[in-house]
Design a protein around this motif. Structure first.
Motif, short mmCIF file in Angstrom:
data_model
loop_
_atom_site.label_atom_id
_atom_site.label_comp_id
_atom_site.label_asym_id
_atom_site.label_seq_id
_atom_site.Cartn_x
_atom_site.Cartn_y
_atom_site.Cartn_z
N THR A 188 0.83 -1.21 0.00
CA THR A 188 0.00 0.00 0.00
C THR A 188 0.86 1.26 0.00
N PHE A 189 1.99 1.22 0.71
CA PHE A 189 2.89 2.37 0.73
C PHE A 189 3.68 2.46 -0.57
N ALA A 190 4.17 1.30 -1.05
CA ALA A 190 5.01 1.30 -2.25
C ALA A 190 4.26 1.83 -3.47
N THR A 191 3.00 1.47 -3.60
CA THR A 191 2.24 1.89 -4.79
C THR A 191 1.92 3.38 -4.78
N SER A 192 2.11 4.04 -3.64
CA SER A 192 1.85 5.49 -3.57
C SER A 192 3.02 6.31 -4.11
N SER A 193 4.15 5.65 -4.37
CA SER A 193 5.32 6.34 -4.88
C SER A 193 5.17 6.60 -6.38
N PRO A 194 5.59 7.79 -6.85
CA PRO A 194 5.52 8.06 -8.30
C PRO A 194 6.47 7.18 -9.11
N VAL B 75 0.80 -7.26 1.90
CA VAL B 75 0.03 -6.30 2.69
C VAL B 75 -0.39 -6.95 4.00
N GLU B 76 -0.46 -6.12 5.04
CA GLU B 76 -0.88 -6.60 6.35
C GLU B 76 -1.94 -5.67 6.93
N ASP C 179 -11.66 -6.06 1.03
CA ASP C 179 -11.98 -5.10 -0.03
C ASP C 179 -10.74 -4.34 -0.47
N THR C 180 -9.87 -3.99 0.48
CA THR C 180 -8.63 -3.29 0.13
C THR C 180 -7.71 -4.19 -0.67
N VAL C 181 -7.63 -5.47 -0.29
CA VAL C 181 -6.83 -6.42 -1.05
C VAL C 181 -7.35 -6.52 -2.48
N SER C 182 -8.65 -6.60 -2.64
CA SER C 182 -9.26 -6.68 -3.96
C SER C 182 -8.92 -5.45 -4.79
N SER D 191 -1.54 -11.51 1.47
CA SER D 191 -2.07 -10.80 2.64
C SER D 191 -2.01 -11.70 3.87
N ASN D 192 -2.27 -11.10 5.03
CA ASN D 192 -2.35 -11.89 6.26
C ASN D 192 -3.80 -12.02 6.73
N LEU D 193 -4.74 -12.00 5.77
CA LEU D 193 -6.16 -12.07 6.12
C LEU D 193 -6.49 -13.33 6.92
N LEU D 194 -5.85 -14.43 6.59
CA LEU D 194 -6.16 -15.68 7.28
C LEU D 194 -5.76 -15.60 8.74
#
Length: 511
Positions: free
Chosen positions: A237-243, A269-270, A275-278, A291-294
């Motif tokens: 989530t943080f990495a994808t915010s980088s230009p 992602v953790e 919905d955010t994962v999707s 993810s760590n959803l489980l």
């Protein structure tokens, strides 16, 4: 007539008798001189042998109206029969159910990924990994996730060098040996390039994030040129915010002629919702999201809801229990029974299962340090040697768990329903869940697990809108409870599971 004349006439009649009927002499011959039992048959000289019709006679008969009609009748019957068989074959083909097209799959969809987060756990570091690839290959894994291996100091961006391997782990030559041997075995290799893996934040808390992303991009190109098959980064989530994120994507999309396999961009992602994962799967451009959803969703209802949301994106979805944190499964599954349960669950959920080294034997960490890998579990104590009962029991358990792991991995690789099949939820509660995996005309599978502390009866039911029906019974394919015997038949309307029990049921396609 005189007496002598009568005697002469009798002699003549006797001589004319058939040799079989003539009286016997003392030496066993008939009176006429023939040996007893011999038969003489006279063949009439005027007997006629059948030679068939001559050509002229056949031609004369063939042209008669009766034979002409017969030939036409037989010819018509032949073609009518041939046309009937052709029409029947066409009808069968038309009425037969069409095979569903296989979805597009990549190598990371074909089997589990095996994460070696600490190569020091293998004696010899990277070289130790290369030495154990034969053993790893027996687990039917399709990819290794190595590292991070690069030079880095906790929370110090200037010390980051993503293109140099920390000498405590090995060197570039060691990694090239792993790549060469793994590729020969059909195993791809992914490199974890999480920058600040020894520090508090994976991306140094926004300190010069653009510079850090530039280094990650350069390192990705460097390692991909060495035939690495993919790159993994944490905190997606943080990495994808980088230009600079799009540049990293572009670097991985350039396929090498020397390594034509598609390259994997994997993000972790953790502590986010399903919905955010999707949304990340749709918008981030990564190939696989772990993810760590489980682990974060503890209840069966929450876990089923997460699968309900994400199952349609299974080709870009990875599941693990502890894998997102680079931890062993045993960190959250604290008993051998629960470890088996979660192994079965991960192998049958819609998506790619990711395991950390040692999960196949239930390896447990001691304190905060990463556990050392154990390989000699098959070695039995020498005859006559003193046996520590506790150690031997632990060894036997590891052998049994690895066998269980391998059977699940092998089954998933063979069965289309588990590999890429459709998913349907059946039941869920605070401590249990069940779901169905189906693909076209392949065998169908039901996963049912009870991770609670008490027995529970699961009512298996499909929604009316699904257009599917469950049969009355199913066959036990795998079970963590020995009382539920493999290959036995069980009713599918309700299943009672003991605490910590998991079962995989199978039933055929019936049209």
């Amino acid at each position: 007539m005189s007496k002598e004349t009568e005697i002469d006439m009798k002699d003549v009649e006797l001589n004319e008798l058939d040799p079989e009927k003539q009286p016997m002499t003392a030496d066993g011959q008939a009176a006429g001189g023939e040996k007893n039992g011999s038969v003489k048959q006279k063949v009439p000289e005027d007997e006629v042998t059948f030679t068939g019709l001559s050509k002229e006679e056949l031609m004369k008969v063939a042209g008669t109206p009766g034979w002409v009609r017969t030939r036409w009748v037989l010819l018509v019957l032949f073609w009518l029969g041939w046309l009937g068989m052709l029409a029947g074959a066409i009808a069968i083909i038309v009425q037969a159910p069409r095979c569903k097209p296989i979805p597009e799959m990549n190598w990371w969809n074909e089997g589990p990924l095996y994460q070696i987060s600490d190569v020091d756990a293998f004696a010899g570091g990277i070289a130790g990994v290369e030495a154990k690839l034969d053993e790893i290959n027996k687990l039917k894994v399709k990819g290794l996730i190595l590292g991070p291996l690069h030079t880095s100091q906790a929370d110090k961006p200037p010390a980051l060098n993503l293109q140099v391997i920390d000498p405590t782990y090995g060197n570039r030559k060691d990694l090239e040996a792993v790549l060469e041997k793994a590729h020969k075995k059909g195993i791809s290799v992914v490199l974890d390039l999480t920058p600040n893996y020894r520090g508090a934040s994976p991306w140094f808390n926004n300190d010069g994030v653009s510079d850090v992303m530039e280094k990650v991009m350069d390192a990705a190109e460097y390692w991909l040129n060495l035939k690495v098959d993919g790159i993994k980064v944490s905190d997606l989530t943080f990495a994808t915010s980088s230009p600079e994120w799009s540049k990293l994507q572009s670097a991985l999309r350039i396929n090498s002629t020397e390594n034509p396999r598609k390259r994997l961009l994997m993000g972790v992602v953790e502590s986010v919702s399903a919905d955010t994962v999707s949304q990340l799967v749709n918008d981030s451009g990564v190939d696989l999201v772990l993810s760590n959803l489980l682990g974060s969703k503890k209840g069966g209802v929450e876990r089923i809801q997460a699968m309900d949301i994400l199952h349609s994106q299974q080709m870009s979805l990875a599941w693990g229990l502890g894998a997102a944190q680079r931890q062993q499964l045993s960190e959250q599954a604290t008993s051998p029974g629960l470890m088996r349960l979660y192994q079965l669950l991960l192998f049958t959920m819609p998506g790619t299962p990711v395991f950390t080294y040692g999960d196949e034997i239930g390896l447990q960490a001691l304190g905060d340090e990463s556990p050392k890998m154990i390989w000699d579990v098959e070695t039995e104590p020498a005859e006559g040697a003193a046996v520590n009962e506790t150690s031997e029991a632990a060894r036997t358990e590891r052998v049994a768990m690895r066998k269980w792991f391998r059977s699940l991995s092998d089954l998933r690789g063979k069965e289309r329903s588990l590999l890429h099949g459709d998913y349907y939820s059946l039941s869920s509660s605070s401590s249990s869940l069940s779901f169905l995996r189906v693909w076209d005309q392949s065998e169908r599978y039901i996963t049912a697990v009870n991770f609670g502390s008490s027995s529970e009866t699961l009512t298996l039911k499909l929604a009316p809108t699904e257009g599917l029906e469950l049969p009355e019974t199913g066959t036990v394919k795998l079970s963590t409870d020995e009382e539920m015997v493999v290959d036995s038949r069980v009713p599918l309307d309700k299943i009672t599971l003991k605490p910590g029990q998991a079962v995989l049921l199978q039933f055929p396609y019936t049209g």
